[in-house]
Design an enzyme around this catalytic site. Structure first.
Site, PDB file in Angstrom:
ATOM      1  CG  HIS A 110     -19.291  -8.634  10.158  1.00  0.00           C
ATOM      2  ND1 HIS A 110     -18.808  -8.795   8.875  1.00  0.00           N
ATOM      3  CD2 HIS A 110     -18.234  -9.294  11.174  1.00  0.00           C
ATOM      4  CE1 HIS A 110     -17.740  -9.375   9.020  1.00  0.00           C
ATOM      5  NE2 HIS A 110     -17.385  -9.342  10.197  1.00  0.00           N
ATOM      6  CB  SER A 158     -42.936  14.768  13.473  1.00  0.00           C
ATOM      7  OG  SER A 158     -44.091  14.633  12.746  1.00  0.00           O
ATOM      8  CE  LYS A 178     -40.580  10.060  14.616  1.00  0.00           C
ATOM      9  NZ  LYS A 178     -40.604   9.846  13.204  1.00  0.00           N
ATOM     10  CD  GLU A 189     -32.926  11.600   9.889  1.00  0.00           C
ATOM     11  OE1 GLU A 189     -33.949  10.946   8.981  1.00  0.00           O
ATOM     12  OE2 GLU A 189     -33.231  12.402  10.740  1.00  0.00           O
TER      13      GLU A 189
END
Ligand code: ARG
Length: 464
Positions: A159, A280, A286, A293
């Site tokens: 979970h 970024s 970043k 992704e």
């Protein structure tokens, strides 16, 4: 309108095709990648025509030489497509006929319906072999990282709540075994594609004395079609392949999601290599997990390819229908995306740095040893339900009072110091002993079994 004499059916037609028809129906934009396989199929067909006297030996030689030239033109990128080249079959035959007039006979006893089936089966057999090899490479990456992970451990989750500490190697091998099932599926799809359909004609075979068995042997297929109607309308093998690829996409997406989380500031379990991360455009600090992704994101279109293909196949009457042309783009896209995804995710995993300290810190919550505590009581004869309740009560006390579960365990009359020791950091992964379980002892056996599995897979893939 193109020149009417350019179509394969100009004898029957008064005029040439409308531009709108060309734009909507021509497949050359994507089936060009079947060129080498189309040529391979044509060579076998032409030799077959020669064997039964439908082509003279000089005609066979001329056409084979033309096919060699066309193959070289495709390979070097110098093949010039003409507007009337509807698909790869038309383009190859048109060019061969320019080079050798005898090639006007090469389509004897053949249809583009058995031709496209032949092309795509040849192509798919080879490409699925490559995907299987990439899956073995992915398994190798995970295995190597599992071996070097040593005794490192992290929380196992259910979970997405911390459940029990597990060895990092055990976690990595979970993905590695998953890819083993993908290899099984890919090889099954490859076997389904390993059927020669050359000689099925448009749908009914031929009145000419062609020999599908020899075609099958010469093309390297293990068997030929049994029924010509089935042969030209069967796309099950493509659905099998796209499904097998979809499952790989789903597995990559699960790793992707996991690594997005693992590389976050919140979890910090892994640091991506600079070569496998992005920055970024605006925020200098970043470092982003774009590969992970996209493995998540691309699963969407890969699932779309499968559902689209199945919808195309649904309700089609026998035999060939032009709808079937819609089989190729989903197949090509899924295969390309999965191939690139395996390479990118494999590279990301191979080069990343695991932060085993952060993993251990997250896993070392004594509450994660609650199950081991209950099992300790079971060993001393307490019914598991009662043991669960005893430990559950202690956990509740620890949470409400802020006292440590270790202290509460040590002071508990049914538990004591020996039980409290089970909750010490790093101890849980030593406690587990069952075969296949998340313990360091059974892990050694699992590593050996996986190594054998990997060697067998590698041998299978190399024998294809
Ligand atoms: N481009 C077609 C396809 O991909 C080739 C077969 C065409 N056959 C035909 N009868 N129009 O399915």
């Amino acid at each position: 309108m193109t020149e009417e004499s350019n179509t394969l059916w100009h004898g029957r037609f008064d005029g040439g095709p409308a531009a709108a028809l060309e734009k909507y129906t021509y497949s050359i934009g994507y089936d060009e990648r079947l060129a080498a396989d189309d040529i391979a199929g044509s060579r076998v067909h032409v030799r077959g025509l020669g064997r039964v006297g439908l082509l003279t030996d000089p005609e066979v030689d001329q056409i084979l030489a033309a096919l060699d030239t066309v193959e070289a033109e495709f390979a070097s990128g110098s093949f010039v497509l003409l507007p009337a080249d509807e698909d790869i079959h038309t383009a190859v035959e048109r060019r061969c006929t320019e080079l050798a007039p005898a090639a006007a006979k090469m389509h004897t006893g053949r249809s583009r319906n058995d031709q496209i089936g032949t092309d795509i089966r040849l192509w798919l057999k080879r490409e699925l072999g490559t995907i299987a090899a990439q899956l073995v490479d992915m398994q190798q990456v995970l295995f190597d990282r599992a071996v070097t992970a040593g005794d490192a451990y992290l929380p196992g989750y259910t979970h997405f709540q911390r459940a029990q500490p597990v060895p990092l190697a055990h976690h990595l091998l979970a993905h590695a075994w998953t890819f083993g099932r993908d290899i099984t599926r890919i090889l099954a799809a490859r076997d389904a594609s390993d059927v020669s359909v050359l000689g099925a004609g448009a749908l009914a075979g031929s009145s000419l004395p062609l020999d599908p068995d020899t075609n099958a042997t010469e093309l390297g297929f293990s068997r030929r079609f049994e029924n010509s109607l089935d042969a030209v309308s069967d796309r099950d093998f493509i659905a099998d392949a796209v499904y097998a690829l979809t499952m790989i996409g789903i597995h990559l997406s699960r790793i992707g999601e996991e690594w997005v989380l693992w590389s976050s500031g919140e979890m910090g379990f892994v640091v991506l290599d600079d070569g496998y991360a992005t920055g970024s455009s605006m925020m200098p600090q970043k470092k982003n997990p774009d590969i992970a992704e996209l493995a998540r994101g691309k699963a969407g279109r890969i699932i779309g390819n499968l559902t689209g293909l199945l919808a195309t196949l649904k309700s089609l009457p026998l035999t060939y229908n032009r709808d079937l042309q819609e089989d190729k783009e989903p197949l090509f896209d899924s295969l390309d995306q999965i191939s690139a995804g395996l390479e990118a995710i494999g590279g990301m995993i191979a080069t990343a740095t695991f932060n085993t300290g952060a993993m251990a810190d997250a896993a070392d919550d004594p509450l994660a040893g609650a199950t081991d505590l209950a099992e300790y009581l079971v060993r001393s004869g307490v019914a598991f339900r009662d043991a669960h309740a005893v430990v559950g009560t202690l956990v509740r006390e620890a949470l409400s009072t802020g006292l440590s579960l270790i202290d509460l365990t040590r002071d508990h009359d049914q538990l004591g110091p020996e039980a409290a020791a089970l909750l010490q950091p790093g101890r849980a992964v030593h406690n587990r002993i069952t075969p296949g379980g998340a313990g360091l002892v059974p892990l050694q056996d699992q590593l050996a079994r996986f190594e054998a599995h990997l060697a067998a897979n590698r041998a299978t893939v190399e024998s294809l």
